[in-house]
Motif scaffolding. Structure first.
Motif, short mmCIF file in Angstrom:
data_model
loop_
_atom_site.label_atom_id
_atom_site.label_comp_id
_atom_site.label_asym_id
_atom_site.label_seq_id
_atom_site.Cartn_x
_atom_site.Cartn_y
_atom_site.Cartn_z
N ASN A 1 31.55 50.29 44.04
CA ASN A 1 31.15 51.67 44.31
C ASN A 1 31.68 52.61 43.23
O ASN A 1 32.59 52.26 42.48
N GLU A 2 31.10 53.81 43.14
CA GLU A 2 31.44 54.73 42.04
C GLU A 2 32.88 55.19 42.06
O GLU A 2 33.42 55.57 41.02
N SER A 3 33.51 55.15 43.21
CA SER A 3 34.94 55.50 43.26
C SER A 3 35.81 54.27 43.03
O SER A 3 37.03 54.36 43.02
N PHE A 4 35.17 53.12 42.82
CA PHE A 4 35.76 51.79 42.60
C PHE A 4 36.84 51.44 43.62
O PHE A 4 37.71 50.61 43.38
N SER A 5 36.77 52.04 44.81
CA SER A 5 37.77 51.78 45.84
C SER A 5 37.66 50.36 46.41
O SER A 5 38.61 49.88 47.02
N ASN A 6 36.53 49.70 46.18
CA ASN A 6 36.37 48.33 46.68
C ASN A 6 36.61 47.27 45.61
O ASN A 6 36.39 46.09 45.84
N LEU A 7 37.06 47.67 44.43
CA LEU A 7 37.21 46.72 43.32
C LEU A 7 38.12 45.55 43.67
O LEU A 7 37.84 44.41 43.31
N SER A 8 39.19 45.81 44.39
CA SER A 8 40.12 44.72 44.71
C SER A 8 39.48 43.65 45.58
O SER A 8 39.96 42.52 45.61
N THR A 9 38.39 43.96 46.27
CA THR A 9 37.74 42.95 47.11
C THR A 9 36.57 42.27 46.41
O THR A 9 36.11 41.23 46.88
N VAL A 10 36.06 42.83 45.31
CA VAL A 10 34.90 42.22 44.65
C VAL A 10 35.19 41.69 43.24
O VAL A 10 34.40 40.90 42.71
N GLU A 11 36.32 42.09 42.63
CA GLU A 11 36.62 41.55 41.29
C GLU A 11 36.89 40.05 41.40
O GLU A 11 37.54 39.59 42.34
N VAL A 12 36.38 39.30 40.43
CA VAL A 12 36.64 37.86 40.38
C VAL A 12 38.15 37.63 40.36
O VAL A 12 38.91 38.42 39.75
N ALA A 13 38.61 36.58 41.02
CA ALA A 13 40.04 36.26 41.05
C ALA A 13 40.20 34.75 40.96
O ALA A 13 39.37 33.99 41.44
N GLY A 14 41.29 34.31 40.33
CA GLY A 14 41.61 32.90 40.26
C GLY A 14 40.81 32.15 39.21
O GLY A 14 39.97 32.72 38.52
N GLY A 15 41.07 30.88 39.09
CA GLY A 15 40.33 30.02 38.18
C GLY A 15 40.41 30.42 36.73
O GLY A 15 39.47 30.27 35.96
N SER A 16 41.56 30.99 36.30
CA SER A 16 41.81 31.45 34.93
C SER A 16 41.02 32.70 34.55
O SER A 16 40.92 33.05 33.38
#
Length: 142
Positions: free
Chosen positions: A41-56
């Motif tokens: 979202n434009e306020s990027f408040s959901n970034l922690s739930t949608v950014e790729v994580a793990g696997g290097s």
């Protein structure tokens, strides 16, 4: 195509119209390109739930200038990446990547300046290398 986040829009307006003490800082010499498995979202408040994580997975540092490894000079309200942007090899599944973002920090979930949706989603599995060829990231200001 990518667009400015609320954070950057407010910074540009503040700088353009004389508010020098606004919290937005001048552009960095480098930005960090990141990937997401969902719409940011434009306020990027959901970034922690949608950014790729793990696997290097790691955000990729990208030079913020018009050199051969930076951006093409803006034209008609549009700027595109000049250099190839290559992520580390996935050592585990990253899932289906649908979006990208440009951040001021290598890991912080603040200072996101651009968000965009990929022209085609891509499943990144073990051993895959995600990349953006020259001209793939297109940021438009209208």
């Amino acid at each position: 195509m990518g667009g400015f986040t609320d954070f950057l829009e407010s910074g540009v307006l503040a700088r353009t119209f004389g508010r020098k003490n606004f919290s937005y800082q001048d552009p960095s010499t480098h930005y960090y390109i990141g990937l997401a498995t969902g719409t940011i979202n434009e306020s990027f408040s959901n970034l922690s739930t949608v950014e790729v994580a793990g696997g290097s997975y790691a955000r990729v540092q990208y030079k913020n200038d018009t050199s051969t490894s930076g951006w093409l000079s803006p034209s008609n309200g549009n700027v595109v990446n000049r250099g190839i942007i290559t992520f580390p090899t996935a050592t585990a599944s990253w899932g289906t990547v649908t979006d990208y973002f440009i951040a001021r920090h290598i890991t912080a979930v603040t200072g996101i300046v651009v968000i965009g949706t990929l022209s085609a989603s891509k499943n990144i599995s073990t051993g895959n290398v995600a990349s953006f060829p020259s001209g793939e990231i297109s940021i438009h200001l209208d």
